[in-house]
Design an enzyme around this catalytic site. Structure first.
Site, short mmCIF file in Angstrom:
data_model
loop_
_atom_site.label_atom_id
_atom_site.label_comp_id
_atom_site.label_asym_id
_atom_site.label_seq_id
_atom_site.Cartn_x
_atom_site.Cartn_y
_atom_site.Cartn_z
N VAL A 1 0.86 -0.95 0.04
CA VAL A 1 -0.04 0.18 -0.11
C VAL A 1 0.94 1.25 0.08
O VAL A 1 0.49 2.12 -0.91
CB VAL A 1 -1.01 0.13 1.14
CG1 VAL A 1 -1.55 1.33 1.21
CG2 VAL A 1 -1.85 -0.89 0.91
N ASP B 1 10.46 3.08 6.82
CA ASP B 1 10.01 1.68 6.98
C ASP B 1 10.91 1.23 7.86
O ASP B 1 12.22 1.54 7.91
CB ASP B 1 10.05 1.05 5.67
CG ASP B 1 9.26 -0.15 5.68
OD1 ASP B 1 8.01 -0.25 5.23
OD2 ASP B 1 9.90 -1.24 6.14
N SER C 1 3.85 2.63 18.99
CA SER C 1 5.22 2.99 18.37
C SER C 1 5.58 3.92 17.46
O SER C 1 6.10 5.20 17.65
CB SER C 1 5.95 1.79 18.37
OG SER C 1 7.19 1.95 17.95
N ASP D 1 -10.67 1.96 11.13
CA ASP D 1 -11.69 2.91 12.17
C ASP D 1 -11.02 3.01 13.41
O ASP D 1 -10.84 3.91 14.09
CB ASP D 1 -13.11 2.66 12.04
CG ASP D 1 -13.59 2.61 10.55
OD1 ASP D 1 -13.69 3.67 10.02
OD2 ASP D 1 -14.06 1.52 10.00
N ALA E 1 -16.07 3.98 -3.76
CA ALA E 1 -15.60 3.98 -5.35
C ALA E 1 -15.87 2.50 -5.85
O ALA E 1 -16.35 2.49 -7.02
CB ALA E 1 -13.92 4.00 -5.34
N HIS F 1 -15.31 0.28 7.99
CA HIS F 1 -14.82 -0.20 6.57
C HIS F 1 -14.53 -1.77 7.05
O HIS F 1 -13.50 -2.14 7.42
CB HIS F 1 -13.42 0.50 6.51
CG HIS F 1 -12.53 -0.12 5.17
ND1 HIS F 1 -13.18 -0.32 3.97
CD2 HIS F 1 -11.46 -0.68 5.24
CE1 HIS F 1 -12.17 -0.97 3.25
NE2 HIS F 1 -11.03 -1.16 4.08
#
Length: 317
Positions: A17, A38, A105, A127, A154, A179
């Protein structure tokens, strides 16, 4: 660390993502600076290199680099895509235990940098984790946003447009709520070209109504189908995140179905949940309270209750 000029977006988590989102930002020329963060620094560095090599093809080349949480200090927006992925057979709510500690964290590290911008959360269950981000950051509610049901909406518009043979941009319909499995379609307010969708199917009989029900089921279960086929969903949500980002950085006052904090609208309080909201550079300007029919109200309250039940395990309500 780059010298901050223009709009800076920090992407935390460069998995499927996060990397797809950075790619969408680059291709659409939305941000001036993109910093990739990352735990796997080699992955973030490799993504930054790869994206930089495509700068010449971008409509508005951005400065892109791999960095650390100190780079969040001058960020306008921090987008969190990090966390455990949903596996085949898992619901989004199954991911809470895995991701809540990760988020504490991340958020504490971002805030320690002196960050004063907005958070946009993409990680599931979105959520719950948007609520967690708000709690861990102590930022005002309007400055913490979740991707909510932007992708579900969408998908809904795409499938309805396909069924009625019209462009999805001309379909006005929302998915709201969690969601996840308790989300709901707002059929009472759905229209195409100003004509209510319910009216469009009246003359087509019972089979047409069943097809609408199938369309919603396909929307709700789309992620499960995609995960089963390719392991993860990322292109659609990346484009949705880019859309929210553009609304924020360009101060658009766009109405998008994001995960927003409710303190009264829809008769709900102390929960982040997918609803239409006006989005601009300050975050959530206001929640749009669309009129629901009685069945939709009951469905929405059930969805909110599901989320609150999960939140109660981690936060005092």
């Amino acid at each position: 660390m780059k010298n901050g000029r223009g709009n800076r977006v920090a992407v935390v988590g460069t998995g499927f993502v996060g990397a797809s989102y950075a790619f969408a930002l680059m291709n659409q020329g939305i941000a001036d600076e993109i910093v990739l963060i990352d735990a796997n620094e080699n992955k973030a560095e490799g993504d930054a290199m790869d994206l930089n090599h495509g700068k010449v093809f971008a409509p508005k080349p951005a400065d892109i680099w791999h960095g650390d949480y100190d780079d969040c200090r001058d960020a306008d927006l921090v987008v969190i895509c990090a966390g455990a992925n949903q596996k085949p057979g898992e619901t989004r709510l199954d991911l809470v235990d895995k991701n809540i500690a990760i988020f504490r964290s991340i958020v504490e590290s971002v805030m320690a940098s002196g960050f004063q911008g907005l958070f946009l959360v993409a990680t599931n269950p979105v959520d719950i984790l948007t609520y967690a981000t708000w709690k861990f950051s102590s930022l005002p509610q309007e400055r913490v946003i979740g991707s909510g049901t932007i992708l579900d909406t969408a998908r809904f518009r795409f499938l309805l447009g396909d069924y009625f043979a019209v462009a999805p941009t001309n379909v006005h319909a929302y998915i709201i709520g969690e969601h996840g499995d308790t989300e709901l379609p707002v059929w009472s307010q759905a229209d195409i070209g100003g004509v209510p969708i319910r009216k469009l199917v009246e003359s087509k009989g019972e089979e047409a109504q069943k097809e609408l029900e199938r369309i919603f089921v396909n929307v709700r279960d789309a992620a499960y189908q995609i995960i089963e086929k390719k392991g993860a969903t990322y292109y659609g949500i990346a484009m949705g995140l880019a859309r929210v980002t553009r609304a924020i950085l360009h101060h658009e006052n766009a109405i998008l179905t994001v995960s927003a904090y409710l303190d009264g609208p829809y008769g709900e309080r102390d929960v982040y949940i997918g609803v239409p909201a006006v989005i601009n550079r300050n975050g959530i300007r206001e929640v749009i309270e669309i009129e629901l029919d009685e069945e939709e109200k009951k469905w929405f309250h059930r969805s909110a209750a599901t989320l609150k039940g999960v939140l109660a395990r981690y936060f005092a309500q």
